[in-house]
Design a protein around this motif. Sequence first.
Motif, PDB file in Angstrom:
ATOM      1  N   VAL A  61      16.848   2.742  -1.842  1.00 35.17           N
ATOM      2  CA  VAL A  61      16.848   1.663  -0.704  1.00 35.17           C
ATOM      3  C   VAL A  61      15.519   2.131   0.355  1.00 35.17           C
ATOM      4  O   VAL A  61      14.859   1.073   0.299  1.00 35.17           O
ATOM      5  N   ALA A  62      15.628   3.381   0.493  1.00 32.91           N
ATOM      6  CA  ALA A  62      14.280   3.854   1.585  1.00 32.91           C
ATOM      7  C   ALA A  62      13.106   3.363   0.583  1.00 32.91           C
ATOM      8  O   ALA A  62      11.972   3.205   1.429  1.00 32.91           O
ATOM      9  N   ALA A  63      13.099   3.732  -0.633  1.00 31.79           N
ATOM     10  CA  ALA A  63      11.881   4.001  -1.377  1.00 31.79           C
ATOM     11  C   ALA A  63      11.254   2.485  -1.481  1.00 31.79           C
ATOM     12  O   ALA A  63       9.975   2.279  -1.389  1.00 31.79           O
ATOM     13  N   ALA A  64      12.162   1.318  -1.525  1.00 29.45           N
ATOM     14  CA  ALA A  64      11.698   0.011  -1.807  1.00 29.45           C
ATOM     15  C   ALA A  64      10.923  -0.267  -0.530  1.00 29.45           C
ATOM     16  O   ALA A  64      10.213  -1.389  -0.527  1.00 29.45           O
ATOM     17  N   ALA A  65      11.149   0.134   0.635  1.00 27.53           N
ATOM     18  CA  ALA A  65      10.450  -0.107   1.920  1.00 27.53           C
ATOM     19  C   ALA A  65       9.305   0.757   2.157  1.00 27.53           C
ATOM     20  O   ALA A  65       8.795   0.661   3.213  1.00 27.53           O
ATOM     21  N   SER A  66       8.851   1.517   1.422  1.00 24.39           N
ATOM     22  CA  SER A  66       7.915   2.671   1.519  1.00 24.39           C
ATOM     23  C   SER A  66       6.697   2.339   0.917  1.00 24.39           C
ATOM     24  O   SER A  66       6.843   1.477  -0.062  1.00 24.39           O
ATOM     25  N   ILE A  67       5.506   2.821   1.094  1.00 24.74           N
ATOM     26  CA  ILE A  67       4.302   2.766   0.554  1.00 24.74           C
ATOM     27  C   ILE A  67       4.334   3.491  -0.535  1.00 24.74           C
ATOM     28  O   ILE A  67       4.614   4.905  -0.510  1.00 24.74           O
ATOM     29  N   GLN A 158      17.237  17.879   6.927  1.00 26.51           N
ATOM     30  CA  GLN A 158      16.597  17.944   8.261  1.00 26.51           C
ATOM     31  C   GLN A 158      15.685  16.641   8.488  1.00 26.51           C
ATOM     32  O   GLN A 158      15.673  15.961   9.687  1.00 26.51           O
ATOM     33  N   VAL A 159      14.946  16.300   7.390  1.00 25.88           N
ATOM     34  CA  VAL A 159      14.130  14.959   7.631  1.00 25.88           C
ATOM     35  C   VAL A 159      15.064  13.779   7.787  1.00 25.88           C
ATOM     36  O   VAL A 159      14.687  13.002   8.787  1.00 25.88           O
ATOM     37  N   ALA A 160      15.850  13.588   6.944  1.00 22.04           N
ATOM     38  CA  ALA A 160      16.915  12.403   7.301  1.00 22.04           C
ATOM     39  C   ALA A 160      17.339  12.440   8.622  1.00 22.04           C
ATOM     40  O   ALA A 160      17.581  11.452   9.563  1.00 22.04           O
ATOM     41  N   ALA A 161      17.871  13.478   9.107  1.00 19.83           N
ATOM     42  CA  ALA A 161      18.408  13.578  10.392  1.00 19.83           C
ATOM     43  C   ALA A 161      17.731  13.443  11.519  1.00 19.83           C
ATOM     44  O   ALA A 161      17.964  12.621  12.571  1.00 19.83           O
ATOM     45  N   ALA A 162      16.433  13.662  11.491  1.00 18.16           N
ATOM     46  CA  ALA A 162      15.648  13.553  12.595  1.00 18.16           C
ATOM     47  C   ALA A 162      14.913  11.864  12.487  1.00 18.16           C
ATOM     48  O   ALA A 162      14.153  11.826  13.543  1.00 18.16           O
ATOM     49  N   THR A 163      15.071  11.514  11.435  1.00 15.95           N
ATOM     50  CA  THR A 163      14.272  10.134  11.302  1.00 15.95           C
ATOM     51  C   THR A 163      15.110   9.044  11.016  1.00 15.95           C
ATOM     52  O   THR A 163      14.943   7.835  10.610  1.00 15.95           O
ATOM     53  N   ALA A 164      16.539   9.258  11.080  1.00 17.18           N
ATOM     54  CA  ALA A 164      17.579   8.222  10.778  1.00 17.18           C
ATOM     55  C   ALA A 164      17.139   7.058  11.974  1.00 17.18           C
ATOM     56  O   ALA A 164      17.175   7.277  12.963  1.00 17.18           O
ATOM     57  N   GLY A 165      17.400   6.022  11.192  1.00 17.47           N
ATOM     58  CA  GLY A 165      17.155   4.642  12.129  1.00 17.47           C
ATOM     59  C   GLY A 165      18.650   3.794  12.037  1.00 17.47           C
ATOM     60  O   GLY A 165      19.728   4.297  12.139  1.00 17.47           O
ATOM     61  N   SER A 166      18.522   2.594  11.743  1.00 16.16           N
ATOM     62  CA  SER A 166      19.546   1.764  11.526  1.00 16.16           C
ATOM     63  C   SER A 166      20.459   1.929  10.048  1.00 16.16           C
ATOM     64  O   SER A 166      19.843   2.867   9.293  1.00 16.16           O
ATOM     65  N   ALA A 167      21.407   1.483  10.164  1.00 16.99           N
ATOM     66  CA  ALA A 167      22.380   1.689   8.752  1.00 16.99           C
ATOM     67  C   ALA A 167      21.750   1.132   7.586  1.00 16.99           C
ATOM     68  O   ALA A 167      20.950   0.325   7.723  1.00 16.99           O
ATOM     69  N   THR A 168      21.849   2.116   6.710  1.00 17.83           N
ATOM     70  CA  THR A 168      21.263   1.709   5.362  1.00 17.83           C
ATOM     71  C   THR A 168      21.778   0.293   4.645  1.00 17.83           C
ATOM     72  O   THR A 168      23.002   0.169   4.615  1.00 17.83           O
ATOM     73  N   ALA A 169      20.793  -0.568   4.356  1.00 17.27           N
ATOM     74  CA  ALA A 169      21.353  -2.028   3.892  1.00 17.27           C
ATOM     75  C   ALA A 169      21.286  -1.886   2.391  1.00 17.27           C
ATOM     76  O   ALA A 169      20.354  -2.103   1.531  1.00 17.27           O
ATOM     77  N   PHE A 170      22.283  -1.700   1.828  1.00 14.21           N
ATOM     78  CA  PHE A 170      22.578  -1.573   0.294  1.00 14.21           C
ATOM     79  C   PHE A 170      22.662  -2.593  -0.367  1.00 14.21           C
ATOM     80  O   PHE A 170      22.605  -2.708  -1.408  1.00 14.21           O
ATOM     81  N   GLY A 171      22.786  -4.061   0.117  1.00 13.65           N
ATOM     82  CA  GLY A 171      23.146  -5.237  -0.442  1.00 13.65           C
ATOM     83  C   GLY A 171      21.838  -5.495  -1.489  1.00 13.65           C
ATOM     84  O   GLY A 171      22.156  -5.805  -2.663  1.00 13.65           O
ATOM     85  N   PRO A 172      20.871  -5.436  -1.107  1.00  6.64           N
ATOM     86  CA  PRO A 172      19.715  -5.956  -2.011  1.00  6.64           C
ATOM     87  C   PRO A 172      19.535  -4.956  -3.176  1.00  6.64           C
ATOM     88  O   PRO A 172      19.454  -5.560  -4.475  1.00  6.64           O
ATOM     89  N   LEU A 173      19.840  -3.600  -2.999  1.00 10.59           N
ATOM     90  CA  LEU A 173      19.757  -2.838  -4.303  1.00 10.59           C
ATOM     91  C   LEU A 173      21.108  -3.182  -5.155  1.00 10.59           C
ATOM     92  O   LEU A 173      21.065  -3.130  -6.358  1.00 10.59           O
ATOM     93  N   SER A 174      22.262  -3.270  -4.651  1.00 12.97           N
ATOM     94  CA  SER A 174      23.351  -3.577  -5.347  1.00 12.97           C
ATOM     95  C   SER A 174      23.061  -4.897  -6.179  1.00 12.97           C
ATOM     96  O   SER A 174      23.654  -4.855  -7.440  1.00 12.97           O
ATOM     97  N   ALA A 175      22.669  -5.915  -5.694  1.00 15.64           N
ATOM     98  CA  ALA A 175      22.075  -7.185  -6.306  1.00 15.64           C
ATOM     99  C   ALA A 175      21.323  -6.797  -7.432  1.00 15.64           C
ATOM    100  O   ALA A 175      21.507  -7.328  -8.371  1.00 15.64           O
ATOM    101  N   ARG A 176      20.183  -5.949  -7.174  1.00 14.50           N
ATOM    102  CA  ARG A 176      19.489  -5.752  -8.221  1.00 14.50           C
ATOM    103  C   ARG A 176      20.003  -4.979  -9.314  1.00 14.50           C
ATOM    104  O   ARG A 176      19.793  -5.252 -10.600  1.00 14.50           O
ATOM    105  N   LEU A 177      21.047  -4.006  -9.117  1.00 16.79           N
ATOM    106  CA  LEU A 177      21.819  -3.366 -10.269  1.00 16.79           C
ATOM    107  C   LEU A 177      22.744  -4.259 -10.924  1.00 16.79           C
ATOM    108  O   LEU A 177      22.666  -4.231 -12.113  1.00 16.79           O
TER     109      LEU A 177
END
Length: 446
Positions: A61-67, A158-177
């Motif tokens: 999910v994170a990679a889909a929104a990354s560069i 450690q990186v995830a804990a320090a950069t956590a934002g809003s809850a992960t939106a899994f819906g679009p990934l589930s639809a792709r699967l």
Amino acid sequence: MLIINARRLTGPPVAVRTAGDRIAETGADLVAKPGETVIDARGGTLIPGLWDHHIHLRATVAAAASIRVGPPQVRTPEEFRAVLAAATPQPDGWIRAVGYHNSVTGDLDRHTLDAVVPHVPLRIQHRSGAMWFVNSVGLAALGQADHPTGQLFRQDTQVAAATAGSATAFGPLSARLSAHGVIGVTEATPNLTAADLDSLDDAVGEGQIRQRVMVMSVDSGREHPNLGFGPVKRILDDDTLDLDGLSEWVAAVHHRGSAVAMHCVTVAQLVVATTALRTVGVHAGDRIEHAAVVPETMIGDLVELGVTVVTQPNFVAERGDEYLRDVPASEHEELWRLRTLQSAGVPVAGSTDAPFGDLDPWAAMRAARDRRTVSGSEISISEQISGAAAVNLFLGEPGDPGTPRELTAGSAADLCLLSASPEVVLRELDGELVSATVIGGELMKR
């Protein structure tokens, strides 16, 4: 639900009736009952739904929104600098980039990144997933301002804990699967925290993730009714290999009644993993993840141990041109083996390793059959398997991934319907042919 006028992958006609979340009946000429939903396959192919046996959901999910800052999207230093210079921060204030490979512009460190992005927190993930590269502003935000290089190895938590934002939106990934015909996944991220497990369990329970989910972490002791718990995963790295320590860990996991899954991408890792299993003994369900390099001399060890290999044939296509350039020709046949393992009797299952590999299981199947790189070059062609065998890589049970599921009464009503005949399906191996996905007897919307 009744699916009629379908054909099995092996060719014979089949109709399937579901009741609740199970297959109630199969046959060639089932007749619809009053009020029953009927799907006419019109000669299409019906198979058990696909299971991706090694994937990282939250990272995908994170990679889909990354560069993307690595091949094939970015290949030169100029392209690298241009992409990052044009990047805008995500809502959490960071620029997040993925897929980096050293072939683009060599080793990265905080100073290299500061020269490109000096004032905004920047983190870049190596395509292996093992390393984060962080600029100075980012290091300060992580509480590591004095870090000498900004190269954070195996510090995902450690990186995830320090950069956590809003809850992960899994819906679009589930639809792709679902669009690919995937009905279940094995979440291969190790050492998930209780909060991670709670989040995944909630996502499945609330319907954000429609697929069945098995995790490869120790149960936290809390109730997680929507998750399955499989083998416990451990990542091996060459510079920290410790046979005694690994053997003790394997014994402890086995003592708790769980199997183990060991990440092995080098020969050294495979040697230590198999030696630990031989020392301690094998538990039903033990797995080798990746098996990226398997020398001929080690195939017998895998056979003797009876472990399952869960591999990613998609990397033959996605990274094959780099293998041809960087790996000695004498070692090409050792890469991402399939046919020799199966012929020797090693159970083998397939996966994508998304987001580090492409999410499309059908592309992985094509790579398993064709063994061709992006440029069209062949690599270790002796490891080719048939189209049917390639599909079977993704049909295993989560706890027994090397054994394909069948369309039989009493089994889970997890199905993938394709719009073409078996002959066309096996020729094309294309997810565009997926016309319907059924999970637990429920038709997924496309």
